[in-house]
Design an enzyme around this catalytic site. Structure first.
Site, PDB file in Angstrom:
ATOM      1  CE  LYS A 143      40.145  15.807  68.626  1.00  0.00           C
ATOM      2  NZ  LYS A 143      38.845  15.541  67.957  1.00  0.00           N
ATOM      3  CB  SER A 216      35.970  17.197  69.787  1.00  0.00           C
ATOM      4  OG  SER A 216      36.545  16.266  68.920  1.00  0.00           O
ATOM      5  CB  SER A 240      35.124  16.471  66.255  1.00  0.00           C
ATOM      6  OG  SER A 240      34.334  16.470  67.010  1.00  0.00           O
TER       7      SER A 240
END
Length: 546
Positions: A143, A216, A240
């Site tokens: 990420k 996210s 997330s």
């Protein structure tokens, strides 16, 4: 709507636009010309793009076979000499390039570095006759806000983009275990949306591009669903990891906080401890979650970071006793959409018919209060830091960023008010723990979201995941194998809204729009019972799919 329109990034003033465009062009230039999809393909994409890598002709049969493997199988084959690290990262890297072109899932693409790293691992294996560690040769996607040495990352804003000088603890550990890095993945502005739209663009759901991949860690989810990765690292402060995995039909765990390394992640509220985020794996198989956690725990990360709690991952044998499973159909605040209710009804019926399973109807304990406390603790400075970072980058605030810092939940607090708020949190945790003990549950099965993947810019209720963040209970999301079907997932008559949030959620439902969206469920256990949650999930999934 064209692909370009669907993947439009965040906007701002002229300086912001120029800098954002520079990052977009840098990323576009990193995709080799040999892996570019023809314009004729990009102009005629179906809603479900998951078959594009197989049909586009850019991958060999051997590469397609490699990218069908889960992480455990990849590592087993490399350890046996049946695969090389180089051919593995090439296969996943090529597929990642294709995935990005149809979902906008990446922020950095550096396959050349991955190949160089893989060649070193192959040379070691040839020379020593053994692997360097349990993740030897495994390509892992990362990420955007998790630093990888020499690669781009950000804390959710153009104003805090950086070229990371060093690995963070997580990537340092993974590299030492033999993992290979080749891509970083998209996240939203502020890293606080169940959506993934940034200055790089908006990530789409591969199963239905009219829906979001979630946030996210939505870039990770889209990439994994496209099989451009078999294992990724995400983070979860309100859903997330679990939200994107649910949206894209994947496996993921939000571990108990302070058990997995997060030191030096790029963030903008360092020291904020009202709600603690966690970090963990996003995968394509259940066994890969345990594989990842065992590997990282085995590296003893608490020796690097004294803030971590050295709790080993348990592997309980549940075959010798009854498993007491709660079923939570709704949280008393927002009623799930018909596809989610269908999955819950199925799992309840299947578990009731299974031996060694005791099913309990679970009535939630004041989730409205818990979720309200959670939202208030996300931005105890009234969102002032967030607004400052937007202003520094000349970045327009996106609708979901505006929503997450909106009153009445977000307000400024002095030190005494923060103490009082944290005291309310601790008392809520104690009350919830007492309530759970009355039920005597091993685990709870519940929705990870009040529906399947949602339409873009509409994810305004996080209660089904964020409630477990305030309690710090580990949560595992897994696919049921079901998908939304407009012929059977029709609107149910006589359902009256339970709250204003429920009224909003019910208004979003249109059976046709959600066609083909995966339906996932969530398994929750009490704090530090991560191993129990994983073990129970495997049993529950096996029963559902039998």
């Amino acid at each position: 709507m064209s692909l370009k329109e669907k993947t439009r990034g965040a906007t701002g003033n002229a300086s912001f636009t120029a800098q954002a465009r520079a990052h977009q062009e840098r990323l576009e230039s990193q995709i080799p010309i040999s892996l570019r999809l023809p314009v004729s393909v990009l102009d005629n994409l179906p809603l479900d793009v998951t078959s594009i890598p197989e049909s586009c002709g850019l991958l060999t049969p051997a590469e397609l076979a490699i990218t069908e493997l889960d992480a455990t199988a990849v590592c087993e084959k490399i350890a046996k000499g049946e695969l090389t690290a180089e051919e593995t990262v090439v296969a996943f890297g090529k597929r990642a390039a294709i995935a990005h072109q149809v979902t906008a899932c990446l922020t950095d693409y550096f396959l050349d570095e991955g190949i160089a790293q893989a060649k070193e691992l192959d040379a070691y294996f040839k020379r020593e006759g053994k692997v360097i560690g349990p993740l030897h040769g495994l390509p892992i996607s990362i990420k955007d806000h998790i630093p990888v040495r020499g690669r781009w990352g950000s804390g959710g804003f153009l104003s805090n983009v950086e070229l990371s000088a060093e690995d963070c603890d997580m990537t340092r550990i993974l590299r030492s275990l033999g993992a290979v890095f080749y891509v970083k993945t998209n996240q939203p502005q502020s890293i606080m949306h169940l959506e993934s739209q940034s200055f790089y663009g908006r990530t789409l759901n591969p199963h239905n591009s009219n829906l979001t991949s979630g946030g996210s860690s939505g870039g990770e989810a889209a990439l994994l669903a496209m099989k451009g990765s078999c294992m990724g690292v995400g983070s979860d402060g309100g859903g997330s990891i679990r939200g994107p995995c649910s949206n894209c039909g994947l496996y993921g765990i939000r571990p108990t906080s302070k058990t997995m390394p997060m030191n030096n992640y790029i963030w903008y509220q360092d020291g904020q401890d009202g709600i603690l985020a966690s970090t963990g794996p996003m995968c394509r198989s259940a066994r890969d979650m345990r594989f990842f956690l065992n590997a990282v725990f085995g590296a003893r990360p608490s020796l690097l970071d004294p803030n971590l709690i050295p709790v080993p991952l348990s592997n309980p044998d549940l075959s010798q006793r009854k498993l007491r499973v709660g079923i939570m159909m709704h949280d008393g605040v927002v009623m799930p959409h018909p596809p989610m209710l269908r999955a819950l009804e199925l799992v309840k019926a299947k578990l009731q018919a299974a031996p060694n399973i005791e099913v309990v109807d679970y009535i939630p304990f004041d989730h409205d209060q818990g979720y309200s406390l959670t939202r208030e603790m996300y931005y105890e400075d009234n969102g002032d830091t967030l607004r400052r970072l937007l202003a520094e980058g000349g970045e327009d605030i996106l609708p979901l960023t505006e929503w997450v810092i909106s009153p009445p939940h977000t307000k400024g607090h002095n030190a005494v008010e923060m103490w009082e708020l944290h005291d309310k949190r601790d008392k809520y945790r104690r009350s919830y723990s007492d309530y759970w003990q009355v039920y005597g549950l091993d685990v709870l099965v519940c929705p990870p979201f009040p529906g399947t993947a949602n339409r873009h810019d509409t994810a305004r209720y996080w209660g089904y995941t964020a409630i477990w963040n305030i309690l710090d209970y580990p949560g595992v999301v897994f696919p049921t194998g079901l998908k939304a079907d407009p012929s059977i997932d029709i609107t149910r008559d006589g359902v009256k809204p339970m709250s204003q949030a429920d009224e909003y959620n019910q208004a979003l439902y249109d059976p046709e729009i959600f066609t083909g969206a995966p339906i996932c469920l969530q398994v929750i256990a009490r704090r530090f019972n991560d191993g129990l949650a994983l073990a129970a999930q495997e049993i529950i999934e096996r029963i559902i799919k039998t």
